[in-house]
Design a protein around this motif. Structure first.
Motif, PDB file in Angstrom:
ATOM      1  N   GLN A 190       0.876  -1.203  -0.236  1.00 30.66           N
ATOM      2  CA  GLN A 190      -0.175   0.041   0.113  1.00 30.66           C
ATOM      3  C   GLN A 190       0.929   1.241  -0.085  1.00 30.66           C
ATOM      4  OE1 GLN A 190      -2.127   0.979   3.583  1.00 30.66           O
ATOM      5  NE2 GLN A 190      -4.003   1.590   2.357  1.00 30.66           N
ATOM      6  N   GLN A 193       1.672   2.798  -3.326  1.00 33.98           N
ATOM      7  CA  GLN A 193       0.391   3.348  -3.967  1.00 33.98           C
ATOM      8  C   GLN A 193       0.315   4.895  -4.019  1.00 33.98           C
ATOM      9  OE1 GLN A 193      -0.885   0.874  -5.537  1.00 33.98           O
ATOM     10  NE2 GLN A 193       0.123  -0.597  -4.351  1.00 33.98           N
ATOM     11  N   GLY A 196      -0.752   6.046  -0.520  1.00 34.69           N
ATOM     12  CA  GLY A 196      -0.531   5.092   0.258  1.00 34.69           C
ATOM     13  C   GLY A 196       0.376   5.393   1.545  1.00 34.69           C
TER      14      GLY A 196
END
Length: 243
Positions: A190, A193, A196
């Motif tokens: 994550q 991202q 993220g």
């Protein structure tokens, strides 16, 4: 006859927060959890193949995925490549997934080193922030440890993050504080991202501040049935403060 309502006793300011059930792991976290569980079982059983695999994985700590060809096929690559072939992970996502899995697996190999009776990966175990807080036995915050935690949280590249997490994992290994590496792998994925990194930092910060010392071990409190699914009854898990 009127039943007198039961009034719960006030909680201690240092007690652990009520356990909460976490969201299921994604493909990356589940693949890492499965692979580490296999290797961890073999390492604790002193199987030569598992011991050798951990030694090889440790060579990849702090290095980009695929930078050490000797590690090809030792990690969670098969599950990630299959997901990519099935269209579940597009090209960019597959590369990020490989990087996240590589960082988590190599850090665990470092963390598990020399711990032959204790699991340093616990499914439903503590998140990174809570694990770091456990390095501070009293109510006061240890400033050098806090600074290392902040440095890791403010890393700007996966390689930098891996290198800074290595410092923290070394401390966790010394104090035998376990970590949920499946969850960490998902967070490392994550983190790469858009937006993220901020979400992961927020989660780490919350778990750091929410943790309270307790006489009971909360490592397995979040597991279904109240016990870590990876535990075998034949292996003890004593607290070991030695190197």
């Amino acid at each position: 006859m009127t039943n007198t309502p039961t009034i719960p006793a006030p909680s201690s300011p240092h007690s652990s927060p009520p356990p909460r059930r976490r969201a299921p792991l994604t493909l990356v976290g589940a693949a890492v959890d499965q692979r580490i569980t296999e290797l961890q079982r073999g390492y604790l059983a002193d199987r030569s193949d598992a011991v050798a695999t951990l030694a090889r994985l440790r060579r990849g700590v702090g290095k980009p995925a695929n930078a050490v060809p000797d590690l090809w096929g030792l990690g969670a690559d098969e599950a990630i490549h299959q997901a990519h072939a099935d269209g579940e992970l597009p090209n960019g996502q597959a590369e990020r997934a490989e990087e996240a899995a590589h960082i988590a697996l190599t850090l665990w190999a470092l963390h598990q080193q020399s711990h032959h009776t204790q699991r340093m990966h616990l499914r439903y175990g503590p998140e990174l922030g809570a694990a770091v807080r456990r390095l501070m036995p009293g109510p006061e915050v240890d400033e050098p440890i806090r600074k290392r935690f902040v440095r890791a949280a403010t890393a700007t590249t996966p390689t930098m993050l891996a290198q800074r997490l290595r410092e923290i994992v070394t401390l966790l290994r010394r104090e035998a504080v376990a970590l949920d590496y499946g969850l960490l792998a998902d967070q490392l994925h994550q983190w790469q991202q858009p937006g993220g990194a901020e979400r992961v930092r927020r989660s780490w910060g919350r778990s750091f501040h929410a943790h309270r010392t307790s006489d009971t071990s909360p490592d397995t409190a979040d597991a279904p049935g109240g016990a870590d699914e990876n535990h075998d009854s034949t292996i003890t898990n004593p607290k070991d403060d030695t190197l």
